[in-house]
Design a protein around this motif. Structure first.
Motif, mmCIF file in Angstrom:
data_model
loop_
_atom_site.group_PDB
_atom_site.id
_atom_site.type_symbol
_atom_site.label_atom_id
_atom_site.label_comp_id
_atom_site.label_asym_id
_atom_site.label_seq_id
_atom_site.Cartn_x
_atom_site.Cartn_y
_atom_site.Cartn_z
ATOM 1 N N ASP A 40 0.861 -1.186 0.000
ATOM 2 C CA ASP A 40 0.000 0.000 0.000
ATOM 3 C C ASP A 40 0.902 1.242 0.000
ATOM 4 O O ASP A 40 1.132 1.873 1.029
ATOM 5 C CB ASP A 40 -0.908 -0.038 1.256
ATOM 6 N N TRP A 41 1.413 1.561 -1.197
ATOM 7 C CA TRP A 41 2.436 2.621 -1.303
ATOM 8 C C TRP A 41 1.911 3.992 -0.902
ATOM 9 O O TRP A 41 2.633 4.824 -0.387
ATOM 10 C CB TRP A 41 3.021 2.664 -2.720
ATOM 11 N N LYS A 42 0.611 4.204 -1.153
ATOM 12 C CA LYS A 42 0.021 5.495 -0.806
ATOM 13 C C LYS A 42 0.067 5.681 0.717
ATOM 14 O O LYS A 42 0.423 6.744 1.208
ATOM 15 C CB LYS A 42 -1.427 5.519 -1.314
ATOM 16 N N ALA A 43 -0.293 4.611 1.433
ATOM 17 C CA ALA A 43 -0.284 4.694 2.906
ATOM 18 C C ALA A 43 1.136 4.871 3.435
ATOM 19 O O ALA A 43 1.371 5.640 4.375
ATOM 20 C CB ALA A 43 -0.920 3.441 3.502
ATOM 21 N N VAL A 44 2.110 4.169 2.813
ATOM 22 C CA VAL A 44 3.513 4.324 3.234
ATOM 23 C C VAL A 44 3.910 5.787 3.063
ATOM 24 O O VAL A 44 4.461 6.417 3.970
ATOM 25 C CB VAL A 44 4.468 3.435 2.390
ATOM 26 N N ASN A 45 3.567 6.321 1.886
ATOM 27 C CA ASN A 45 3.920 7.711 1.581
ATOM 28 C C ASN A 45 3.302 8.676 2.594
ATOM 29 O O ASN A 45 3.977 9.555 3.135
ATOM 30 C CB ASN A 45 3.465 8.032 0.147
ATOM 31 N N ALA A 61 12.854 9.875 7.159
ATOM 32 C CA ALA A 61 11.405 9.740 6.948
ATOM 33 C C ALA A 61 11.024 10.286 5.581
ATOM 34 O O ALA A 61 10.202 9.709 4.850
ATOM 35 C CB ALA A 61 10.645 10.472 8.054
ATOM 36 N N LYS A 62 11.671 11.378 5.207
ATOM 37 C CA LYS A 62 11.397 11.980 3.904
ATOM 38 C C LYS A 62 11.835 11.037 2.775
ATOM 39 O O LYS A 62 11.133 10.864 1.778
ATOM 40 C CB LYS A 62 12.136 13.319 3.795
ATOM 41 N N GLN A 63 13.005 10.416 2.973
ATOM 42 C CA GLN A 63 13.502 9.495 1.945
ATOM 43 C C GLN A 63 12.576 8.296 1.790
ATOM 44 O O GLN A 63 12.383 7.793 0.679
ATOM 45 C CB GLN A 63 14.918 9.035 2.298
ATOM 46 N N LEU A 64 11.982 7.864 2.901
ATOM 47 C CA LEU A 64 11.024 6.752 2.807
ATOM 48 C C LEU A 64 9.784 7.189 2.023
ATOM 49 O O LEU A 64 9.282 6.447 1.166
ATOM 50 C CB LEU A 64 10.627 6.264 4.208
ATOM 51 N N ALA A 65 9.317 8.409 2.300
ATOM 52 C CA ALA A 65 8.138 8.916 1.577
ATOM 53 C C ALA A 65 8.424 8.958 0.080
ATOM 54 O O ALA A 65 7.587 8.552 -0.746
ATOM 55 C CB ALA A 65 7.772 10.301 2.098
ATOM 56 N N GLN A 66 9.626 9.402 -0.279
ATOM 57 C CA GLN A 66 9.993 9.488 -1.696
ATOM 58 C C GLN A 66 10.100 8.100 -2.313
ATOM 59 O O GLN A 66 9.655 7.874 -3.444
ATOM 60 C CB GLN A 66 11.319 10.232 -1.865
ATOM 61 N N ALA A 67 10.666 7.157 -1.547
ATOM 62 C CA ALA A 67 10.801 5.793 -2.058
ATOM 63 C C ALA A 67 9.424 5.195 -2.335
ATOM 64 O O ALA A 67 9.236 4.480 -3.323
ATOM 65 C CB ALA A 67 11.566 4.926 -1.055
#
Ligand code: HEC
Length: 164
Positions: A66-71, A114-120
């Protein structure tokens, strides 16, 4: 002449202050915790509780692609700064004065992760997302091992290899 000498003395002292090494925790194996007033400690713990929920829900979102939720969760974690909470001027001052620079650095590092995870998550690349997630968890542990090792004594048994 006198004036000039004291000018040089002031300059020398200024230079001495500027090049003095910043207080470092490297090699300090004593247990440490942040020293905040009870009100600020409550705010900090509330923020940590939110981060705890976030990190767990991200794990589930990754497992279910669920990439949207991760983002979204990663963005929320990135945006949650205790420094930006609605604090009284006295509390802001207390935070600025009491939090050591190393704490602030580890906090900034954590927020960058955290930002890098959102981008990933936007890339929808499972391997990259998992990697960024592990770096984020490591960011939590990096700070806890220094500033919350009374609360989390498990860090005591870690080999001291990540001293910077
Ligand atoms: C820059 C430092 C820092 C970072 C980064 C950090 N923490 Fe913390 N955390 C602390 C401190 C300090 C405490 C309080 C320890 C104490 O009680 O003395 C704490 C406590 C906690 C607690 C216990 C709260 C309570 O109610 O006692 C949890 C849960 C927690 N952190 C989760 C996380 C998670 C999950 C992350 C990463 C996503 C994280 N923290 C990142 C510094 C940090």
């Amino acid at each position: 002449m006198k004036f000039r000498k004291s000018g040089i003395a002031v300059l020398a002292i200024t230079i001495a202050i500027c090049i003095a090494p910043a207080p470092s925790f490297a090699g300090d194996k004593e247990k440490s915790a942040v020293d905040l007033s009870p009100e600020l400690m409550t705010l900090l713990k509330a923020e940590m509780g939110e981060l705890g929920n976030g990190i767990q829900s991200v794990a589930l979102s990754i497992a279910t692609a669920d990439w949207k939720a991760v983002n979204e969760t990663a963005k929320k974690m990135h945006a949650s700064y205790i420094m930006k909470k609605s604090l009284t001027p006295a509390q802001s001052l207390e935070l600025r004065q009491k939090l050591p620079s190393k704490f602030k650095r580890l906090d900034m590092e954590f927020h960058a992760r955290a930002k890098q995870l959102a981008q990933a998550a936007e890339s929808q690349d499972p391997e990259l997302v998992a990697f960024r997630y592990s770096r984020l968890v490591e960011g939590c542990a990096n700070c806890h091992s220094v500033f919350a090792n009374k609360r989390f004594p498990g860090f005591e048994h870690q080999p001291q290899k990540h001293q910077h």
